[in-house]
Design a protein around this motif. Sequence first.
Motif, PDB file in Angstrom:
ATOM      1  N   ALA A  77      30.621  41.338  53.320  1.00 53.70           N
ATOM      2  CA  ALA A  77      31.452  42.008  52.317  1.00 53.70           C
ATOM      3  C   ALA A  77      31.429  43.522  52.485  1.00 53.70           C
ATOM      4  CB  ALA A  77      30.985  41.629  50.912  1.00 53.70           C
ATOM      5  N   LEU A  78      30.264  44.061  52.823  1.00 49.42           N
ATOM      6  CA  LEU A  78      30.135  45.504  52.964  1.00 49.42           C
ATOM      7  C   LEU A  78      30.577  45.990  54.339  1.00 49.42           C
ATOM      8  CD1 LEU A  78      26.723  46.194  51.171  1.00 49.42           C
ATOM      9  CD2 LEU A  78      29.033  46.316  50.239  1.00 49.42           C
ATOM     10  N   GLY A  79      30.506  45.108  55.329  1.00 50.17           N
ATOM     11  CA  GLY A  79      30.844  45.524  56.689  1.00 50.17           C
ATOM     12  C   GLY A  79      32.239  45.157  57.137  1.00 50.17           C
ATOM     13  N   GLY A  80      32.883  44.228  56.441  1.00 46.33           N
ATOM     14  CA  GLY A  80      34.211  43.770  56.842  1.00 46.33           C
ATOM     15  C   GLY A  80      35.297  44.321  55.948  1.00 46.33           C
ATOM     16  N   GLU A  81      36.526  44.185  56.402  1.00 45.50           N
ATOM     17  CA  GLU A  81      37.678  44.657  55.629  1.00 45.50           C
ATOM     18  C   GLU A  81      38.298  43.487  54.871  1.00 45.50           C
ATOM     19  OE1 GLU A  81      38.657  47.781  55.209  1.00 45.50           O
ATOM     20  OE2 GLU A  81      36.933  48.414  56.412  1.00 45.50           O
ATOM     21  N   TYR A  82      37.641  43.078  53.807  1.00 40.92           N
ATOM     22  CA  TYR A  82      38.120  41.950  53.017  1.00 40.92           C
ATOM     23  C   TYR A  82      38.897  42.447  51.810  1.00 40.92           C
ATOM     24  CZ  TYR A  82      35.160  39.001  55.873  1.00 40.92           C
ATOM     25  OH  TYR A  82      34.600  38.355  56.945  1.00 40.92           O
ATOM     26  N   ASP A  83      39.882  41.646  51.397  1.00 40.91           N
ATOM     27  CA  ASP A  83      40.720  42.001  50.264  1.00 40.91           C
ATOM     28  C   ASP A  83      40.228  41.391  48.966  1.00 40.91           C
ATOM     29  OD1 ASP A  83      43.066  43.438  51.634  1.00 40.91           O
ATOM     30  OD2 ASP A  83      42.909  41.579  52.788  1.00 40.91           O
ATOM     31  N   LEU A  84      39.407  40.332  49.051  1.00 37.94           N
ATOM     32  CA  LEU A  84      38.877  39.664  47.851  1.00 37.94           C
ATOM     33  C   LEU A  84      37.674  38.832  48.262  1.00 37.94           C
ATOM     34  CD1 LEU A  84      40.801  37.979  44.966  1.00 37.94           C
ATOM     35  CD2 LEU A  84      39.120  36.618  46.207  1.00 37.94           C
ATOM     36  N   VAL A  85      36.722  38.697  47.353  1.00 34.26           N
ATOM     37  CA  VAL A  85      35.529  37.884  47.606  1.00 34.26           C
ATOM     38  C   VAL A  85      35.463  36.752  46.583  1.00 34.26           C
ATOM     39  CG1 VAL A  85      33.010  37.838  47.736  1.00 34.26           C
ATOM     40  CG2 VAL A  85      34.261  39.852  48.547  1.00 34.26           C
ATOM     41  N   VAL A  86      35.322  35.516  47.080  1.00 37.43           N
ATOM     42  CA  VAL A  86      35.049  34.358  46.231  1.00 37.43           C
ATOM     43  C   VAL A  86      33.545  34.122  46.318  1.00 37.43           C
ATOM     44  CG1 VAL A  86      35.471  31.905  45.835  1.00 37.43           C
ATOM     45  CG2 VAL A  86      37.324  33.362  46.682  1.00 37.43           C
ATOM     46  N   LEU A  87      32.840  34.355  45.221  1.00 33.20           N
ATOM     47  CA  LEU A  87      31.383  34.459  45.254  1.00 33.20           C
ATOM     48  C   LEU A  87      30.719  33.431  44.348  1.00 33.20           C
ATOM     49  CD1 LEU A  87      28.783  36.031  46.022  1.00 33.20           C
ATOM     50  CD2 LEU A  87      29.345  37.624  44.162  1.00 33.20           C
ATOM     51  N   ASP A  88      29.953  32.520  44.948  1.00 34.68           N
ATOM     52  CA  ASP A  88      29.213  31.536  44.164  1.00 34.68           C
ATOM     53  C   ASP A  88      28.010  32.207  43.502  1.00 34.68           C
ATOM     54  OD1 ASP A  88      28.994  28.687  43.430  1.00 34.68           O
ATOM     55  OD2 ASP A  88      27.054  28.830  44.431  1.00 34.68           O
ATOM     56  N   VAL A  89      27.644  31.752  42.321  1.00 38.03           N
ATOM     57  CA  VAL A  89      26.519  32.343  41.609  1.00 38.03           C
ATOM     58  C   VAL A  89      25.188  31.897  42.193  1.00 38.03           C
ATOM     59  CG1 VAL A  89      25.302  32.405  39.400  1.00 38.03           C
ATOM     60  CG2 VAL A  89      27.778  32.654  39.457  1.00 38.03           C
ATOM     61  N   MET A  90      25.040  30.577  42.408  1.00 40.45           N
ATOM     62  CA  MET A  90      23.771  30.022  42.890  1.00 40.45           C
ATOM     63  C   MET A  90      23.759  30.027  44.418  1.00 40.45           C
ATOM     64  SD  MET A  90      22.257  29.512  40.073  1.00 40.45           S
ATOM     65  CE  MET A  90      20.813  28.601  40.637  1.00 40.45           C
ATOM     66  N   LEU A  91      23.038  30.989  44.981  1.00 45.24           N
ATOM     67  CA  LEU A  91      22.993  31.145  46.434  1.00 45.24           C
ATOM     68  C   LEU A  91      21.556  31.321  46.905  1.00 45.24           C
ATOM     69  CD1 LEU A  91      25.866  33.763  46.876  1.00 45.24           C
ATOM     70  CD2 LEU A  91      25.957  31.382  47.644  1.00 45.24           C
ATOM     71  N   PRO A  92      21.243  30.843  48.113  1.00 43.85           N
ATOM     72  CA  PRO A  92      19.931  31.143  48.685  1.00 43.85           C
ATOM     73  C   PRO A  92      19.866  32.581  49.180  1.00 43.85           C
ATOM     74  CG  PRO A  92      21.246  29.845  50.225  1.00 43.85           C
ATOM     75  CD  PRO A  92      22.043  29.944  48.948  1.00 43.85           C
ATOM     76  N   ALA A  93      18.655  33.069  49.362  1.00 46.12           N
ATOM     77  CA  ALA A  93      18.367  34.419  49.886  1.00 46.12           C
ATOM     78  C   ALA A  93      18.616  35.483  48.821  1.00 46.12           C
ATOM     79  CB  ALA A  93      19.151  34.725  51.166  1.00 46.12           C
ATOM     80  N   VAL A  94      19.868  35.694  48.445  1.00 44.96           N
ATOM     81  CA  VAL A  94      20.213  36.657  47.397  1.00 44.96           C
ATOM     82  C   VAL A  94      21.206  35.983  46.467  1.00 44.96           C
ATOM     83  CG1 VAL A  94      21.126  38.947  46.877  1.00 44.96           C
ATOM     84  CG2 VAL A  94      19.970  38.559  49.059  1.00 44.96           C
ATOM     85  N   ASN A  95      20.941  35.971  45.162  1.00 47.77           N
ATOM     86  CA  ASN A  95      21.839  35.258  44.249  1.00 47.77           C
ATOM     87  C   ASN A  95      23.155  35.998  44.065  1.00 47.77           C
ATOM     88  OD1 ASN A  95      21.818  37.002  41.838  1.00 47.77           O
ATOM     89  ND2 ASN A  95      19.685  36.376  41.610  1.00 47.77           N
ATOM     90  N   GLY A  96      24.128  35.292  43.517  1.00 50.51           N
ATOM     91  CA  GLY A  96      25.470  35.834  43.398  1.00 50.51           C
ATOM     92  C   GLY A  96      25.551  37.058  42.513  1.00 50.51           C
ATOM     93  N   PHE A  97      24.734  37.134  41.465  1.00 47.66           N
ATOM     94  CA  PHE A  97      24.762  38.301  40.588  1.00 47.66           C
ATOM     95  C   PHE A  97      24.341  39.560  41.336  1.00 47.66           C
ATOM     96  CE2 PHE A  97      24.003  34.959  37.258  1.00 47.66           C
ATOM     97  CZ  PHE A  97      25.270  35.040  36.707  1.00 47.66           C
ATOM     98  N   ASP A  98      23.279  39.449  42.136  1.00 50.59           N
ATOM     99  CA  ASP A  98      22.813  40.606  42.902  1.00 50.59           C
ATOM    100  C   ASP A  98      23.829  40.989  43.972  1.00 50.59           C
ATOM    101  OD1 ASP A  98      20.482  40.835  41.446  1.00 50.59           O
ATOM    102  OD2 ASP A  98      19.309  39.583  42.807  1.00 50.59           O
ATOM    103  N   VAL A  99      24.441  39.988  44.607  1.00 52.33           N
ATOM    104  CA  VAL A  99      25.468  40.265  45.612  1.00 52.33           C
ATOM    105  C   VAL A  99      26.636  40.995  44.965  1.00 52.33           C
ATOM    106  CG1 VAL A  99      27.152  39.234  47.192  1.00 52.33           C
ATOM    107  CG2 VAL A  99      24.832  38.328  47.095  1.00 52.33           C
ATOM    108  N   CYS A 100      27.073  40.506  43.809  1.00 48.60           N
ATOM    109  CA  CYS A 100      28.190  41.131  43.083  1.00 48.60           C
ATOM    110  C   CYS A 100      27.879  42.582  42.761  1.00 48.60           C
ATOM    111  CB  CYS A 100      28.482  40.354  41.807  1.00 48.60           C
ATOM    112  SG  CYS A 100      29.819  41.037  40.810  1.00 48.60           S
TER     113      CYS A 100
END
Length: 228
Positions: free
Chosen positions: A41-64
């Motif tokens: 998300a930070l390195g690519g040129e994306y127009d929108l992110v579909v982000l699940d809340v429950m994720l391994p490694a880093v949860n969706g809230f922190d990613v958001c």
Amino acid sequence: MKRILIVEDEKLIAELERDYLEMSGFQADIAGDGEQGLQLALGGEYDLVVLDVMLPAVNGFDVCKQIREKRDIPILMVTAKKEDIDVIRGLGLGADDYITKPFKPGELVARVKAHLARYERLIGNKQRKEEIRIRGLGIDAGARRVFLHDREIALTPKEFELLHFLAVNPNHVFSKDELFEKIWGMDALGDAQTVTVHIRKLREKIELGPSNSEYIETVWGAGYRFRL
């Protein structure tokens, strides 16, 4: 072609989302965990992110939260939980909308299209200078920046849209339902509580204190208005 990033650890769901988005004319990439999703998300040129809340490694809230600190793109959160606290936390961190599992793939595509269209309308003419200045508060619509006594205030996209809408319609009282429709759209999931959360966040950033409503005033039983 618009690029969509899907951050989802359930492979079958992620692939289904990708297939439907690609059939609708989007380019879609998949990240299987929060860490990879954040990097893309930070390195690519994306127009929108579909982000699940429950994720391994880093949860969706922190990613958001981390995406929102650096990128101004729509974020659609996906949650399997219906508790309001999950929704409110997500929106408070800068998500534009949420969708609850299970959902129809066509509903996801419709939501993505709606947010991309709304986003493009709001930033379509960045060269246009539209500045509002009221009692030390400056709103630059073209640059999507807000200043309070010459100090820049960091707002999420929805916080900015809400503040700008109220400021260009001063002294008019809008109900929570009206604001939800204007800012999130009729097709967005959620309720008036979303507006309440965003108003509270805005006040924390631009008002002197919880009892000092210099800009956004609550009209009890009716809604909110921006004071001139």
